[in-house]
Design an enzyme around this catalytic site. Structure first.
Site, PDB file in Angstrom:
ATOM      1  N   SER A 492       0.843  -1.188   0.000  1.00 54.23           N
ATOM      2  CA  SER A 492       0.000   0.000   0.000  1.00 54.23           C
ATOM      3  C   SER A 492       0.886   1.248   0.000  1.00 54.23           C
ATOM      4  CB  SER A 492      -0.957  -0.041   1.194  1.00 54.23           C
ATOM      5  OG  SER A 492      -2.015   0.858   1.014  1.00 54.23           O
ATOM      6  N   ASP A 578      -8.585  -5.127  -5.998  1.00 59.80           N
ATOM      7  CA  ASP A 578      -8.186  -3.995  -5.164  1.00 59.80           C
ATOM      8  C   ASP A 578      -8.643  -2.719  -5.857  1.00 59.80           C
ATOM      9  OD1 ASP A 578      -7.062  -2.089  -3.585  1.00 59.80           O
ATOM     10  OD2 ASP A 578      -5.023  -2.856  -3.690  1.00 59.80           O
ATOM     11  N   HIS A 610      -7.225  -5.734  -1.518  1.00 58.90           N
ATOM     12  CA  HIS A 610      -6.012  -5.082  -1.010  1.00 58.90           C
ATOM     13  C   HIS A 610      -5.211  -6.035  -0.126  1.00 58.90           C
ATOM     14  CE1 HIS A 610      -3.825  -1.338  -0.778  1.00 58.90           C
ATOM     15  NE2 HIS A 610      -3.879  -1.278   0.521  1.00 58.90           N
TER      16      HIS A 610
END
Length: 633
Positions: A492, A578, A610
């Site tokens: 991320s 995601d 994610h």
């Protein structure tokens, strides 16, 4: 002779057992403990244990009770009669629940019933997809009905294209009964389409059963209002963030009473995770990040008296306090983790300040392992601040040897790096594979004051990147670190950090791994589903040419603009579902690396979001992660 031989054989057996370390296979055999509450009679803790099965690619859940003071667990088939039914009104006359309701036309066949084999989707605004799910015109709604057989439910958000519980992570904690059973209070962001995507303004609404009317209890606040609870004396309490569009704002405790709203944590330099009232209604206990851990705090509720509000940290130690389960006498029941141990249930005596581990779901497993050692280290940053850096050393660490070392870049970007236990980014597992892990509490981390946490916003490629380099450069001076074998990994925002460092690291690192990372800030702004996030963190849109802060985010702080400086092997991992950091981010990065002739690999999970949640996918993730490190480091 036999007795003499037994001693060395026993020692060899014990030594072999002590040398066992965590493996990906073992990690995914651990039972995952989730407390459900304390039984109605106050004698037992009710909890569930979810255990993944890699072979079957699914998880199995079992339910247990355990005496509040510890003892042997008892498996139960049903917990319904053990726990107080929070969905039943206090007077027992009604039940509250939630269901998904079709509100809007989205599919082609909604508009053209004669073309029912079409698969087109039609949208007039954003929020057309969220987290990992496309918007099909269905919304979570809260219902209530009489507590009797055959009763018909009443939709208290009838016809509204808003969600309660909130998507994607809200549950039945998003709605509660008033103590007098006359009202239902619920959390909702009553915005739709593009307005929804650019705002964080959730509110707490109160629906009156008798009149059918709804009022907004938090209308004056523009940010998140969440987690409503009533105190034992009937005062509505919730968590509040002030600024619209800022998802990582300071989270404060608000109590409404006598026509006033009192912020109990306004003058405290921290942010609240979650909370629970004391049984006498005089204190609130809450969890908050502090100096690389999550600890238990208390704050008094003065009411109309002149007694000063005082926030006090209750627990200390190298662990995280997580769930707040409830009270048993002088004890508060919680869950705890640390970097070597998954969550277990603990009891903390509030008078004696002593801990007791109550559940032991994974204790035998950990007792058979040689564990990693976690050390605190404080590093001076380039702007003269003191930064906490967690250093995780391999099991059976030998300071006379040299170890390959990984810089771990935390995501968020404003999430704390504490004594967490992950089933993917597991620092214990990395250490068990022979790597030292360097995990800095860089700028943007909660638990070091609000200013430290907020500094990262609109400065993604600035001071925080220098914090990373300060951490790895400092630890790399140690004789036991092989400075020629440094790697950098993260997901991320941590993936963004990897992509960014790949362009400026000046040959520090020998390999990189980025999972669901932001590679191109411009296309990220154009495709991520919660636009409030990029609006806030990037400072605006890429077309705002007169906005110097935003333009810096799309040029100087854009990893894509530094690809010509990439010269190091990189593994790029991407989830197909995601929508937070969409697929194109990983594709763009991999394509750039390949076309530049850089050793690279693309690990694509079409059905993961994610995160990586399916057991077999998770095993492959771990397998490829460590295979890449062996190949390149």
């Amino acid at each position: 002779m036999k007795k003499v031989l037994l001693i060395p054989l026993l020692m060899m057996s014990l030594n072999a057992m002590a040398q066992n370390v965590m493996t990906p296979e073992l990690l995914w055999k651990l039972g995952r403990v989730t407390p459900l509450g304390i039984s109605k009679d106050g004698k037992n803790i009710v909890y569930k244990v979810t255990t993944p099965s890699v072979q079957e690619n699914k998880s199995d859940t079992k339910f247990y009770t355990l005496p509040v003071n510890g003892g042997n667990p008892t498996e139960v088939k049903d917990t319904k009669d053990l726990l107080k039914d929070k969905n039943s009104s206090p007077d027992g006359k009604h039940i509250v629940y939630n269901e998904e309701v079709k509100i809007e036309k989205v599919h082609g066949k909604d508009f053209y019933p004669e073309l029912e084999k079409s698969d087109v989707q039609i949208y007039d605004g954003l929020n057309y997809r969220h987290w990992d799910t496309w918007n099909e015109g269905k919304y979570n709604h809260v219902f209530y009905k009489e507590n009797k057989e055959g009763a018909v439910g009443i939709d208290i958000l009838k016809g509204e294209n808003f969600d309660s519980p909130q998507k994607p992570f809200g549950g039945d904690e998003d709605y509660i009964w008033s103590p007098d059973s006359k009202s239902i209070l619920y959390v909702s962001k009553k915005k739709a389409g593009t307005e929804y995507a650019v705002s964080t303004n959730t509110n707490i609404f109160e629906y009156n059963l008798e009149t059918g009317k709804t009022i907004n209890r938090t209308e004056e606040n523009l940010g998140y209002d969440t987690a409503p609870q009533f105190s034992p004396t009937g005062n509505l309490t919730w968590l509040q963030m002030k600024r619209d569009g800022y998802e990582a704002d300071k989270n404060d405790l608000i109590v409404s009473f006598k026509g006033m709203k009192m912020n109990l944590t306004a003058n405290w330099d921290g942010t609240v995770d979650h909370f629970i009232w004391s049984t006498d209604g005089k204190k609130i206990y809450f969890v908050a990040p502090i100096d690389g851990t999550k600890q238990l705090f208390e704050v008094n509720f003065p009411g109309l008296t002149k007694i000063a509000i005082n926030v006090r940290q209750i627990t200390t130690g190298e662990f995280d306090v997580n769930d707040l389960v409830g009270f048993s006498g002088d004890n508060i029941i919680v869950t705890r983790t640390d970097m070597n141990h998954a969550a277990e249930i603990f009891s903390y005596n509030l008078k004696k300040n002593t801990w007791k581990q109550v559940s032991n779901v994974n204790t035998a497993t950990y007792n058979s392992l040689a564990l990693s050692k976690t050390e605190r280290r404080y590093v001076t940053t380039t702007d003269g601040k003191k930064m906490l850096v967690w250093v995780v050393l391999p099991p059976n660490f030998d300071a006379s040897k040299k170890y390959p070392t990984l810089l771990y870049c935390q995501g968020g970007p404003q999430s704390p790096l504490t004594q967490f236990y992950s089933y993917r980014w597991n620092l214990q597992l990395m250490a068990a594979n022979g790597y030292i892990v360097v995990a800095p509490n860089r700028r943007g981390m909660q638990g070091h004051g609000v200013a430290w946490n907020e500094q990262i916003s609109k400065d993604w490629g600035g001071q925080v990147i220098q914090d990373y380099l300060s951490a790895i450069d400092d630890v790399a001076k140690e004789k036991y670190v092989d400075a020629t074998r440094l790697g950098c990994v993260g997901a991320s925002y941590g993936g963004y950090s990897v992509f960014y460092l790949a362009g400026i690291h000046n040959n520090r690192f020998k390999t990189f791994i980025a999972h669901d990372g932001i590679f191109n800030t411009q296309s990220m702004f154009g495709t991520t589903e919660e636009v409030f996030f990029t609006n806030w963190d990037f400072g605006g849109a890429y077309w705002e040419k007169d906005n110097a802060v935003a333009q810096k985010a799309y040029t100087t702080f854009n990893p894509m603009t530094m690809v010509e400086k990439w010269n190091t092997p990189i593994l790029i991992i991407q989830g197909g579902k995601d929508f937070r950091v969409p697929t194109g981010q990983g594709q763009e990065a991999f394509q750039a690396a390949q076309l530049r002739g850089i050793k690279s690999r693309f690990l694509y999970f079409p059905e993961e979001n994610h995160w990586v949640l399916k057991p077999q996918n998770a095993q492959i993730w771990q397998g490829e992660f460590f295979k890449w490190l062996k190949e390149t480091l």
